[in-house]
Design a protein around this motif. Structure first.
Motif, mmCIF file in Angstrom:
data_model
loop_
_atom_site.group_PDB
_atom_site.id
_atom_site.type_symbol
_atom_site.label_atom_id
_atom_site.label_comp_id
_atom_site.label_asym_id
_atom_site.label_seq_id
_atom_site.Cartn_x
_atom_site.Cartn_y
_atom_site.Cartn_z
ATOM 1 N N PHE C 192 32.813 -11.703 22.667
ATOM 2 C CA PHE C 192 31.868 -11.950 22.026
ATOM 3 C C PHE C 192 30.176 -12.544 22.519
ATOM 4 N N GLU C 193 31.643 -13.791 23.200
ATOM 5 C CA GLU C 193 29.954 -14.705 23.817
ATOM 6 C C GLU C 193 29.672 -14.031 24.621
ATOM 7 N N ASP C 194 29.559 -13.129 25.650
ATOM 8 C CA ASP C 194 28.985 -12.471 26.115
ATOM 9 C C ASP C 194 27.996 -11.783 25.432
ATOM 10 N N ILE C 195 27.815 -11.067 24.980
ATOM 11 C CA ILE C 195 27.211 -10.281 23.520
ATOM 12 C C ILE C 195 26.359 -11.416 22.763
ATOM 13 N N CYS C 196 26.890 -12.427 22.552
ATOM 14 C CA CYS C 196 25.422 -13.173 21.738
ATOM 15 C C CYS C 196 25.502 -14.410 22.854
ATOM 16 N N HIS C 197 26.068 -14.607 23.273
ATOM 17 C CA HIS C 197 25.000 -16.189 23.980
ATOM 18 C C HIS C 197 24.003 -15.681 24.544
ATOM 19 N N SER C 198 23.690 -14.619 25.411
ATOM 20 C CA SER C 198 23.633 -14.109 26.713
ATOM 21 C C SER C 198 22.259 -13.661 26.630
ATOM 22 N N ILE C 199 20.886 -14.789 27.327
ATOM 23 C CA ILE C 199 19.268 -14.139 27.009
ATOM 24 C C ILE C 199 19.015 -13.637 27.913
ATOM 25 N N ARG C 200 17.682 -13.057 27.619
ATOM 26 C CA ARG C 200 17.797 -12.377 28.295
ATOM 27 C C ARG C 200 16.835 -12.944 29.646
ATOM 28 N N THR C 201 16.572 -11.768 30.898
ATOM 29 C CA THR C 201 15.791 -12.516 32.378
ATOM 30 C C THR C 201 14.651 -11.824 32.631
ATOM 31 N N ASP C 202 14.725 -10.992 31.918
ATOM 32 C CA ASP C 202 12.925 -10.301 32.112
ATOM 33 C C ASP C 202 11.687 -11.049 31.535
ATOM 34 N N GLN C 203 10.790 -10.356 31.724
ATOM 35 C CA GLN C 203 9.259 -11.103 31.618
ATOM 36 C C GLN C 203 9.331 -12.118 29.893
ATOM 37 N N ALA C 204 10.481 -11.844 29.232
ATOM 38 C CA ALA C 204 9.772 -11.407 27.968
ATOM 39 C C ALA C 204 10.270 -13.095 27.342
ATOM 40 N N TYR C 205 11.855 -13.179 28.434
ATOM 41 C CA TYR C 205 12.299 -15.065 28.291
ATOM 42 C C TYR C 205 11.714 -15.648 29.695
ATOM 43 N N THR C 206 10.778 -16.290 29.934
ATOM 44 C CA THR C 206 10.004 -18.115 30.364
ATOM 45 C C THR C 206 10.821 -18.885 30.989
#
Ligand SMILES: Nc1ncnc2c1ncn2[C@@H]1O[C@H](COP(=O)(O)OP(=O)(O)OP(=O)(O)O)[C@@H](O)[C@H]1O
Ligand SMILES: Nc1ncnc2c1ncn2[C@@H]1O[C@H](COP(=O)(O)OP(=O)(O)OP(=O)(O)O)[C@@H](O)[C@H]1O
Ligand SMILES: [Mg+2]
Ligand SMILES: [Mg+2]
Ligand SMILES: O=P([O-])([O-])[O-]
Lengths: 458, 261, 331, 425, 261
Positions: C192-206
């Protein structure tokens, strides 16, 4: 008596020793003893040295030991039995008591300290007395010993000079100590880091997303390739694309074309570029250059340009490096023997032909060495990238995108958070070691090239 | 030991009239007039600092490269004033070549050293002709046999004497009319010196040659005419044999017998 | 016993504070007033380290080399509390200082964006609803009604409490919109935490530095971008950036105070009991903080949302009586 | 060109220098020459224009930082404090009297009285400290009703200088109309310390931190650097050991500054438990960084002393130590000074290593000693650059101006020394 | 022109036996033995690089200052080995003074230049005696009249020839027994040269003097004995008149007649 006063007294005694020893040696000369080895003043220095150095060394050691001895004595007293057992609280009270004993006007925070203060005064002055006595004793003993050695054939000069040499040698050793300190502090933490992250993953991993989470004894998200790339992209590619042409051409112009007057003014002006602190460049890059570049990028249709682009940081860093490149190029070109230039001009070559076909090729190894040094400096540069390059660990060759660098991440990982067990702190040291090794290698190679080149024309 | 075949030339290749050279305030040449013709090797001798090099360098305007240097007076090449504005200095230097005291080959291959002049002046329309020029120049400088198998080696890898001959080859590759040599042998050993002296003998007649030397024996061996300089003036100019055996001036005699210098 | 520990070096007379960058501006203000009030006081030393880093330092032990206070933009975690205990930091006094909101903001001249928690989660998650990597590049990939610009979010880095709060408060709400995942929260907490708490690491999020206020300038030069930061920054820069409503609620003093805004959170700091009677001025500092945090206090003027009167009174009591946190209600 | 060609010359063609082709070629070559020269000039111009641009931007932004906007506040002190007799303001009783006055309350009341309930928005939140400072400077003011000039809030300050929020603009207009606002030189900026309110912050704290740090650096790096240079240049035997010293120094000079920060963190703070954020540690760290610079400069200066001087001294029987201390060092001093100033200027502008050892902490009082928490000017700039409040933009630039003035004058002195004493032997 | 009064000395002031000098691997002096006595001026001649300076510098251990230099063989001063460990090199150099090729006054006043040696060796107990020493030395160096009014001017402000005489004054101020001169006139003009040569004549007998020179005429003018060096060996040593008019060795003759060098 304060320690400072004792220092001054001992210095005074040293002076007196100097005067007497000198006078004594002077009498030998007057009495016409055949061969007096050293001048009287050397005898003076010799005796003064013996009088002052041991005593001062002793005082230095004593001044670090004495407070602890004083505290011991205070703790032995019955009053101290009422102190709290907690070490921290006790230390606080004791140190306040000591402060009070020196300056009774201080505002009192712990009442317990007031009672202890007189004890401290007593203990401290007792140990100060002991120290002072011992120091004076050493001073007299040293002076007397040296005094007895004053004879016509005594090689006082040799002795004094040997001591001077020893001092010089010790000063040089600090460089080695500093190097050892760097290596030790980096390696120690790096080894601990590599217990948590495999070196392979660190050096070749593509994901930089560090966190404190440790799963199965392994930390994840420590693939440093994006950092390495960002560092190279900003420091070795963009910055050099700016610095090399501008620096080299400035050097060529100033040394070969400009009149002496122009050179005299322009050279220091360009050197100012190297004297501006990096934090200023960083601020300038973030505040002025980056937004301008972004609007430029947007205006030419690159809508996803980042406001903390690699280009902004690289561009400003390149400007900062210009004087570095130009002075290296200047040196290298100046090292090309004038006969080479004359030879070419005498063939009927124009100035630019001479520069392009003879001077620059001949100076090339020096220029290349200089550029490598500049690269090593650029990749170690911190503030510009911290302020202008951003934190996004992207593997991209788009100059308008945001990338991050090794130094930025070191700052990011270490500012404030100094728990020496967290993988993130340790990672900063691993990055530091990598940076250290790379800049070192670059420098060694560069200096080797430059040295070879110098030898070629010597 | 002296070469006494003094030749008389009808028309001089270069001539200088009342040349004065200043370095800033300081006057280094105080009015020198001289004629140099095709058939003779002319030697400049004189004590150190008397202005031999300075005067020599006025002849192909190498003094232009020293910002504080200023030249007055007339110098003509084939009757044309080389300091006039219509004279292109780049061409002048191609026509009046120069060999320096210390051999100064470029840090390039032997081939490129010799080809340098022809290339910048566009003397060879194609590679074959360029090869030909390089070969001829090296042959004429007496270096061909020693380097023909390693034309791509660096010029700086040669011995001192070879380097100096390379520099001569480089100078003659642009087919100059006059060659100026400033103490070309002073950095060389006796054997290399002998080779260069021989070379000068061979080049004589094809080019007007001016050589500065410290070594009076050398002047006596290679030149037909000798000019003696002292303190910025030319004290005496005449057939080498006369200067050495029967100088007109006191100062010349003192110098030749080693009273000073 | 140890002579070194009786040396003066192991005590100090100024307060040392570490921790949250969100609380940092408030703490600075308080530190300043603390000295202004009585110029003979030593100025407290503040470092902004992020909540996570600060708590680590705080929990390293008791003594002059460790901070007296840690500021936190989220409540201390059970694991942190236990670490503290293990290191001998047994008496910890918890002080609630007020509220803050995790504000989404964009430049005033940008195309107006409004999001639901679900949309926001979809834009930010590494694996939205556990269905493979996030492929959304532009806002319309999530909801065609959104403006057609790239997803470009500046947000806090991993050490910060804001990031934790972002994950726990907003993302989790969006994530739970999917009933299957909501069910996971009880059955398989890790997943659950893995799905809900992981923020993307690509260009979209800095990642932006945690106390990096240049972020506001970045937004103003980058109209398409969305920034995530504390409400107080938003309040301070109302002339250049505006809040992005979530679920139709704009971040504002009122909506956060009432708890209507989904990103509302409580701000804390923690004090070491053992230091209170050793470091001069600790009590006064706490009192000053609470004074500044009253309804018309100077802290609310710079963006703090005041805690109710009752809470503040309780906090004053805590520092007077040195009531420590017992840790049972921590998560 | 009728040079006589001896028949031996087979492969020789005379060059037609005056021919058309050749003339065109020469024209082309001169054009290339001019282009090349132009590129060189352009490079110099671009570099110096960038510098000019940077300076203009900083001065443009920063000049306003030296100006403060003040509004009037009339305070009737006797009314607020009750009557204070003149003898309470003399001698030892003065400080007790002043301490008894609650300036903050008096200020709040006066603001409400003069500007109404919301009047506080006109003034900086710390404006009351300015009032207090003025009272301390001139205690007699306590005796009467006085019109004080106190710093305005940063919104109004910006309204006065540039543009601000509409509300602030309106407030400013009102104040101007009443003549209750003025601009004056911002003394506080030079004498104050860090703070939260741009209207009241100053650089003195950071500057003092810089000065203390520099003193530590200088006292360690200069003697050690010069002595090491003397040893290496004049006495060191050629062996592995001295090679090691030599390599160490050259490498240290090239180590990125941030690595010295890591060293300071690991060695001084962790290993030796020195205090965090202290100028002492900063000075030590920077000294290690500056020492190699001084060593290298000093070695070059020593090397530049012609060997003939050493030979001359030795030739009359001077010992090696006498040669160095009587002749070489005195002649090398200008060069050593130049190098030292440049090294110190670099240390003064250094930021990154100091961030590592915690010299970025916020404190509002200037450091009083080596171990007090301190920050330095460049770090202060870094911290301010990060501030939200836009009033800090001009303060940051103003601090940069101050830093640049220091650095540029140090560099100018170095250049002057170099030119003045540069001896060509 | 030659001074032919060759004197025979009974006991030599300095003598060298089979001296070899190495610069690292390279041997610069290959076994030289020579005696130098009080009454004569000895000249060392030979082509450039033959080791004259190197050998001269072994005589007061100035070679010690070159790290890679190594000396083998015996050199004695008044019968005492100057390379023995009991010999203090500082005192040795006070007894064997040296004058260098390029005048190298200290950048101090003229007075301080001359007073430097007496000061460091403690030769003058008071100011008056020091003044006396300075004056005597300057007088003996023939410089007193030119500088007596400006003793506080910098030594470097003098002309080249004056500087060189200042250096000689400086050397004799410590009252040495031997004076070594390495091409003392090569940087000077003829007039200054003549002055120095005259000075050498006057100093002769009071000090043992060794002079290195490139100028054979100079050697002939000032010395009574001449040593000819070639490629690190001493080819011939004898009375100057013999060496110049009737050399025993072929190589000497070639050199003297200018065949090389
Ligand atoms: N570039 C220069 N700047 C100033 N003065 C110069 C320059 N070159 C030469 N001189 C001076 O001009 C005079 C003549 O010098 P020049 O080099 O022509 O003499 P020279 O006869 O060639 O001597 P040498 O035999 O030593 O080569 C000398 O006094 C010299 O100092
Ligand atoms: N410091 C040194 N290191 C290495 N080799 C040296 C050094 N000094 C001189 N040499 C070499 O020793 C040899 C003798 O040199 P020396 O200077 O004694 O010759 P010289 O006869 O004085 O020549 P000159 O007439 O040019 O002064 C030369 O081959 C020279 O290259
Ligand atoms: Mg010359
Ligand atoms: Mg020599
Ligand atoms: O408030 P934070 O710095 O922990 O995000």
């Amino acid at each position: 008596m304060t320690t400072t006063a004792i220092f001054f007294l001992i210095a005074g005694l040293g002076l007196i020793t100097w005067v007497f020893a000198r006078a004594r040696a002077g009498r030998f000369i007057q009495s016409g003893v055949a061969s007096v080895h050293s001048l009287p003043s050397y005898h003076g220095w010799y005796a003064a040295m013996w009088a002052v150095v041991p005593a001062v060394l002793f005082l230095l050691v004593w001044s670090t030991v004495a407070p602890a001895l004083g505290s011991y004595q205070v703790l032995e007293s019955p009053l101290a039995a009422q102190l709290p057992t907690d070490a921290f609280e006790r230390a606080a009270i004791l140190s306040e008591a000591r402060a009070l004993s020196r300056n009774p006007d201080l505002k009192v925070f712990n009442d317990a300290a007031v009672q202890l203060a007189p004890l401290y005064s007593a203990a401290d002055s007792r140990y100060a007395m002991i120290g002072a006595l011992a120091a004076f004793l050493l001073c007299f003993a040293g002076g007397a010993f040296a005094f007895t050695r004053i004879r016509p054939d005594f090689r006082a000069r040799t002795q004094v000079e040997r001591t001077v040499m020893l001092g010089l040698l010790l000063a040089s050793l600090i460089a080695i100590l500093a190097t050892l300190g760097i290596v030790a502090s980096l390696i120690f933490e790096t080894v601990r880091f590599f217990n948590l992250v495999s070196p392979f993953e660190f050096l070749f991993g593509l994901q930089w997303n560090p966190s404190d989470k440790i799963v199965d004894g392994q930390a994840t998200g420590f693939g440093a390739v994006p950092l390495f790339w960002g560092t190279v992209f900003i420091g070795a590619i963009i910055a050099m694309l700016v610095a090399i042409p501008l620096g080299l051409m400035s050097a060529v112009y100033l040394t070969q074309y400009a009149s002496a007057n122009v050179r005299k003014w322009m050279k220091p002006i360009l050197e100012i570029l190297a004297g501006v602190p990096t934090v200023v460049y960083g601020y300038f890059a973030a505040l002025t250059v980056a937004p301008a570049l972004r609007s430029f990028a947007v205006s030419i249709g690159i809508t996803d340009a980042s406001s903390e682009s690699a280009l902004a940081a690289g561009l400003v860093m390149g400007v900062m490096i210009i004087p570095f490149v130009s002075s290296m190029a200047d040196d290298s070109i100046a090292a090309v023997p004038g006969s080479m230039r004359d030879g070419s001009l005498a063939m009927g070559a124009t100035k630019s032909e001479t520069i392009k076909q003879v001077l620059i090729p001949a100076a090339l190894p020096g220029v290349v060495g200089g550029v490598l040094l500049a690269v090593s400096r650029a990749i170690g540069e911190t503030m510009i990238v911290v302020m202008a390059a951003g934190l996004a660990a992207n593997l991209t060759a788009n100059p308008f995108a945001s990338v991050t660098t090794v130094t930025t991440q070191i700052v990011q990982l270490l500012t404030g958070d100094t728990d020496f067990n967290s993988p993130m702190t340790l990672a900063a040291f691993a990055l530091g070691l990598t940076l250290f090794v790379v800049t070192l290698l670059l420098n060694i190679v560069a200096l080797q090239i430059v040295k070879k080149y110098r030898e070629a024309y010597d | 030991m002296l070469d006494n075949t003094a030749t008389t030339s009808t028309k001089s290749k270069m001539s200088a009239r009342d040349v004065k050279v200043f370095y800033g305030e300081k006057q280094a040449i105080k009015g020198v007039s001289i004629d140099i013709d095709m058939d003779n090797v002319v030697a400049f001798i004189g004590p150190s600092g008397c202005g031999k090099s300075t005067f020599l360098r006025t002849l192909n305007r190498m003094n232009d490269t020293i910002p504080i240097a200023r030249v007055e007076g007339d110098i003509t090449l084939d009757g044309e004033n080389i300091y006039s504005s219509s004279m292109d200095v780049v061409q002048l230097r191609a026509r009046v070549g120069m060999v320096f005291q210390k051999p100064n080959p470029f840090p390039k291959s032997i081939y490129d050293n010799v080809a340098y002049g022809p290339r910048i002046h566009g003397l060879a329309p194609n590679k074959a002709e360029l090869d030909q020029i390089v070969e001829n120049s090296l042959v004429r400088a007496g270096l061909w046999n020693e380097v023909k198998d390693r034309l791509q080696d660096s010029g700086t890898a040669l011995s001192g004497g070879q380097q100096q001959r390379l520099c001569i080859a480089r100078a003659i590759a642009v087919d100059p009319e006059v060659i100026l040599m400033d103490e070309p042998c002073s950095a060389l050993d006796p054997i290399a010196t002998a080779k260069i002296e021989e070379l000068i003998h061979e080049l004589r007649g094809r080019y007007a040659i001016v050589i500065v030397t410290h070594n009076m024996q050398q002047a006596a061996r290679v030149s037909q005419k000798t000019a003696f300089f002292h303190l910025g003036t030319m004290v005496e100019y005449g057939d080498t044999s006369d200067i050495f055996t029967n100088p007109r001036e006191e100062r010349t005699r003192d110098y030749i017998t080693g009273r000073y210098g | 016993q140890d002579p070194a520990s009786t040396n003066e070096g192991s005590s100090r007379s100024e307060i040392r504070i570490v921790g949250s960058s969100t609380v940092f501006p408030f703490a600075k203000k308080v530190a300043e007033e603390f000295v202004n009030f009585d110029p003979e006081r030593r100025s407290p030393i503040l470092e902004s380290t992020g909540t996570g880093g600060g708590v680590e330092l705080f929990c390293a032990g008791v003594g002059a080399n460790t901070p007296d206070i840690v500021n936190a933009s989220r409540r201390m975690k059970k694991s942190e509390f236990e670490r503290c205990q293990a290191n001998g930091v047994d008496g910890i006094i918890e002080i609630v200082i007020g509220f803050d909101g995790i504000a989404l903001a964009q430049a005033k001249n940008g195309p107006r964006i409004t999001l639901t928690v679900e949309e926001f989660y979809s834009a930010l998650a590494a694996q939205p609803f556990g269905k493979g990597p996030n492929k959304a590049i532009r806002w319309p990939d999530i909801n065609p009604a959104l403006p057609d610009t790239r997803i470009n979010i500046f947000g806090p880095p991993a050490t910060s409490g804001t990031r934790d709060a972002l994950e726990e408060i907003i993302m989790e709400k969006g994530c739970k919109a999917d009933p299957a995942i909501k069910a996971l929260s009880d059955s398989n907490k890790e997943k659950f935490e893995d799905i809900c708490h992981s923020i993307r690491t690509d260009q979209a999020y800095t990642d932006t530095g945690e106390n990096d206020n240049l972020i506001v300038q970045k937004l103003s030069t980058n109209p398409d971008a969305v920034g995530i930061f504390s409400y107080s920054y938003l309040a301070d820069n109302a002339d250049t950036v505006r809040g992005v409503p979530i679920g139709g609620v704009e971040p504002s003093y009122a909506t956060i105070e009432s708890g209507e805004y989904p990103g509302a959170r409580t701000l804390y700091f923690y004090v070491k009991k053992k230091h209170v009677d050793v470091i001069p001025g600790l009590r006064e500092y706490v009192a000053e903080f609470l004074r500044g945090g009253e309804h018309e206090g100077y802290l609310t003027r710079i963006g703090l949302i005041a805690a109710p009167e009752k809470v503040r009174a309780e906090m004053l009591g805590r520092i007077k009586s040195l009531t420590v946190l017992d840790g049972t209600e921590l998560k | 060109m009728s040079a006589s060609n001896p028949p031996a010359a087979t492969a020789s063609r005379k060059t037609d220098w005056m021919g058309d082709a050749m003339q065109r070629r020469i024209a082309r070559r001169y054009a290339a020459e001019r282009r090349f020269k132009f590129f060189g000039l352009a490079a110099v111009a671009i570099s110096s224009l960038f510098l000019a641009f940077l300076l203009v931007v900083m001065v443009g932004n920063g000049a306003k930082g030296f100006i403060t906007t003040e509004a009037t506040l009339t305070v009737d002190l006797p009314a607020a404090t009750g009557s204070i007799s003149p003898d309470q303001l003399t001698g030892p009783r003065l400080s007790a009297t002043m301490a008894s006055i609650d300036v903050r309350r008096i200020f709040d009341q006066a603001v409400q009285a003069q500007y109404g309930k919301d009047g506080a928005r006109y003034f900086a939140t710390t404006a009351w400290t300015a009032l207090r400072d003025q009272l301390i400077d001139n205690p007699n003011l306590v005796m009467g009703k006085t019109r004080f000039w106190l710093p305005t809030s940063s919104d109004i300050d910006r309204a006065a200088k540039d543009r601000s929020t509409p509300e602030a603009e309106a407030d400013y207009a009102v104040l101007t109309q009443k003549g209750d606002v003025r601009q004056s030189f911002n003394m506080q900026f030079l004498t104050g310390s860090d703070g939260t309110d741009p209207a009241r912050v100053g650089i003195w704290g950071a500057l003092k931190g810089s000065l203390i740090t520099m003193v530590v650096t200088l006292f360690l790096a200069f003697p050690v650097g010069v002595l090491a240079a003397v040893y290496l240049e004049e006495y060191a035997p050629k062996n592995r050991f001295t090679d090691l010293i030599e390599v160490s120094i050259n490498n240290l000079a090239a180590v990125p500054s941030i690595i010295f920060g890591l060293l300071g963190l690991a060695v001084f703070l962790q290993f030796l438990s020195m205090p965090r954020s202290a100028a002492l540690v900063g000075g030590l760290t920077l000294a290690l960084m500056t020492m190699p610079v001084i060593v290298i400069a000093a070695r070059n200066a020593i090397k530049a002393v012609p060997p003939s001087i050493r030979e001359a001294a030795m030739g009359v029987g001077a010992s090696p130590v006498q040669v160095v201390f009587h002749h070489v060092l005195p002649l090398a001093i200008p060069g050593i000074m130049t190098g030292t100033i440049i090294g110190m200027a670099r240390a003064l502008g250094e930021t990154a290593p100091l961030l590592m050892i915690g010299m970025r902490a916020f404190t509002t009082t200037p450091p009083d000693g080596l171990t007090d928490p301190a920050t330095v000017l460049p770090v202060q700039i870094f911290l301010w650059s990060d501030e939200v409040n836009r009033g800090f933009v001009e303060k940051t630039s103003a601090a940069i101006i101050v830093l640049l003035v220091f650095l540029l004058s140090m560099n100018a002195i170095a250049v002057y020394l170099r030119n003045r004493f540069e001896t060509r032997w």
